[in-house]
Design a protein around this motif. Structure first.
Motif, short mmCIF file in Angstrom:
data_model
loop_
_atom_site.label_atom_id
_atom_site.label_comp_id
_atom_site.label_asym_id
_atom_site.label_seq_id
_atom_site.Cartn_x
_atom_site.Cartn_y
_atom_site.Cartn_z
N ARG A 12 -55.26 113.74 17.55
CA ARG A 12 -54.49 112.74 16.82
C ARG A 12 -55.93 112.10 15.84
NH1 ARG A 12 -49.94 109.19 19.87
NH2 ARG A 12 -48.40 110.53 19.25
N VAL A 13 -55.88 111.94 14.49
CA VAL A 13 -56.78 111.37 13.91
C VAL A 13 -56.40 110.38 12.87
CG1 VAL A 13 -58.57 112.17 12.01
CG2 VAL A 13 -57.89 113.95 13.82
N VAL A 14 -57.07 109.41 12.90
CA VAL A 14 -57.05 108.25 11.89
C VAL A 14 -57.96 108.44 10.64
CG1 VAL A 14 -57.21 105.87 11.51
CG2 VAL A 14 -55.85 106.74 13.59
N LEU A 27 -59.13 118.12 6.88
CA LEU A 27 -58.79 117.72 8.30
C LEU A 27 -57.51 118.70 8.58
CD1 LEU A 27 -59.02 113.99 8.26
CD2 LEU A 27 -60.61 115.63 9.73
N LEU A 28 -56.65 118.70 7.75
CA LEU A 28 -55.24 119.62 7.90
C LEU A 28 -55.60 120.95 7.75
CD1 LEU A 28 -53.16 117.32 5.57
CD2 LEU A 28 -53.03 117.55 7.80
N GLY A 29 -56.55 121.46 7.00
CA GLY A 29 -56.80 122.93 7.00
C GLY A 29 -57.67 123.23 8.27
N LEU A 37 -51.74 113.06 11.98
CA LEU A 37 -52.76 112.41 10.84
C LEU A 37 -52.15 111.03 10.37
CD1 LEU A 37 -55.30 112.38 9.29
CD2 LEU A 37 -54.30 113.89 7.69
N LEU A 38 -53.04 109.90 10.53
CA LEU A 38 -52.76 108.77 10.04
C LEU A 38 -53.73 108.20 9.04
CD1 LEU A 38 -50.91 106.04 10.08
CD2 LEU A 38 -52.26 105.41 12.01
N MET A 39 -53.59 108.18 7.79
CA MET A 39 -54.50 107.61 6.78
C MET A 39 -54.02 106.30 6.29
SD MET A 39 -53.94 110.94 4.32
CE MET A 39 -52.23 111.30 4.53
N VAL A 40 -55.17 105.49 6.36
CA VAL A 40 -55.22 104.11 5.98
C VAL A 40 -56.15 103.97 4.75
CG1 VAL A 40 -56.04 101.76 6.68
CG2 VAL A 40 -55.36 103.46 8.41
N PRO A 55 -46.97 115.11 2.01
CA PRO A 55 -45.78 114.31 2.43
C PRO A 55 -45.48 114.30 4.07
CG PRO A 55 -45.06 116.44 1.31
CD PRO A 55 -46.60 116.22 1.13
N ASP A 56 -45.94 115.24 4.68
CA ASP A 56 -45.73 115.39 6.17
C ASP A 56 -46.69 114.39 6.93
OD1 ASP A 56 -43.35 116.74 5.70
OD2 ASP A 56 -44.65 118.54 5.80
N ALA A 57 -47.72 113.90 6.40
CA ALA A 57 -48.73 112.98 7.19
C ALA A 57 -48.36 111.52 6.65
CB ALA A 57 -50.04 113.29 6.43
N THR A 58 -48.69 110.43 7.36
CA THR A 58 -48.46 109.19 7.17
C THR A 58 -49.51 108.73 6.45
OG1 THR A 58 -47.08 108.95 9.23
CG2 THR A 58 -48.03 107.10 8.55
N VAL A 59 -49.21 107.95 5.46
CA VAL A 59 -50.22 107.03 4.76
C VAL A 59 -49.68 105.61 4.55
CG1 VAL A 59 -51.23 106.56 2.32
CG2 VAL A 59 -50.53 109.06 3.01
N VAL A 60 -50.91 104.75 5.09
CA VAL A 60 -50.56 103.41 5.11
C VAL A 60 -51.47 102.68 4.26
CG1 VAL A 60 -50.58 101.20 6.89
CG2 VAL A 60 -49.95 103.49 7.70
#
Length: 158
Positions: A12-14, A27-29, A37-40, A55-60
């Motif tokens: 798990r990566v932020v 990171l995905l590659g 993957l959680l992007m802030v 679209p499958d990763a989370t962007v906050v």
């Protein structure tokens, strides 16, 4: 940065401050599963762009100084790596401290904080490194980058 984060499908990566997403793509590659993957990202335009691109990763849309709350709200107890593209070296010590403390508050005990910098020294204030008992290490120097950059890792001392 992806290598320094030891990317893989079960890690798990932020990501703090992904901007337009070049590190995100790496990171995905390198095997991070999109659901891990959680992007802030603070900038709404960048956040929207990242949401369309991945679209499958989370962007906050949020402030990196609140990373602990963001990770908890996402339902994660911890993560394996926090990867930062933020210009920490240019931030006031109080803001830098909130971001780095927050990152280590969500990292698993053996987790790694990864940061890049264009400066010649570690991008985290030496006093903060001492207070938080961190071990800095220059992981890589990228001479072909303009300007040249360094990737640093920070881990907790035993």
């Amino acid at each position: 940065m992806a290598k320094a984060a030891q990317c893989g499908p079960n890690r798990r990566v932020v990501e703090l401050g992904p901007g337009t997403g070049p590190v995100t793509s790496a990171l995905l590659g390198h095997g991070v599963a999109p659901n891990n993957l959680l992007m802030v990202e603070l900038d709404p335009a960048f956040a929207d762009h990242l949401s369309l691109l991945h679209p499958d990763a989370t962007v906050v849309r949020g402030d990196a100084t609140r990373v602990h709350r963001i990770v908890q709200a996402h339902g994660w107890e911890s993560c394996d790596a926090v990867v930062s593209g933020l210009p920490l070296i240019a931030m006031p010590l109080s803001v830098q401290a909130r971001i780095v403390r927050g990152a280590f508050s969500v990292l698993a005990p053996d987790g790694v904080f990864v940061q890049f910098t264009y400066g010649p020294f570690a991008p985290v204030n030496p006093e903060l490194i001492r207070r938080l008992r961190l071990k800095p290490r220059r992981h890589a120097w990228i001479a072909r980058n303009l300007p040249p950059a360094s990737v640093w890792t920070f881990r907790r001392l035993p």
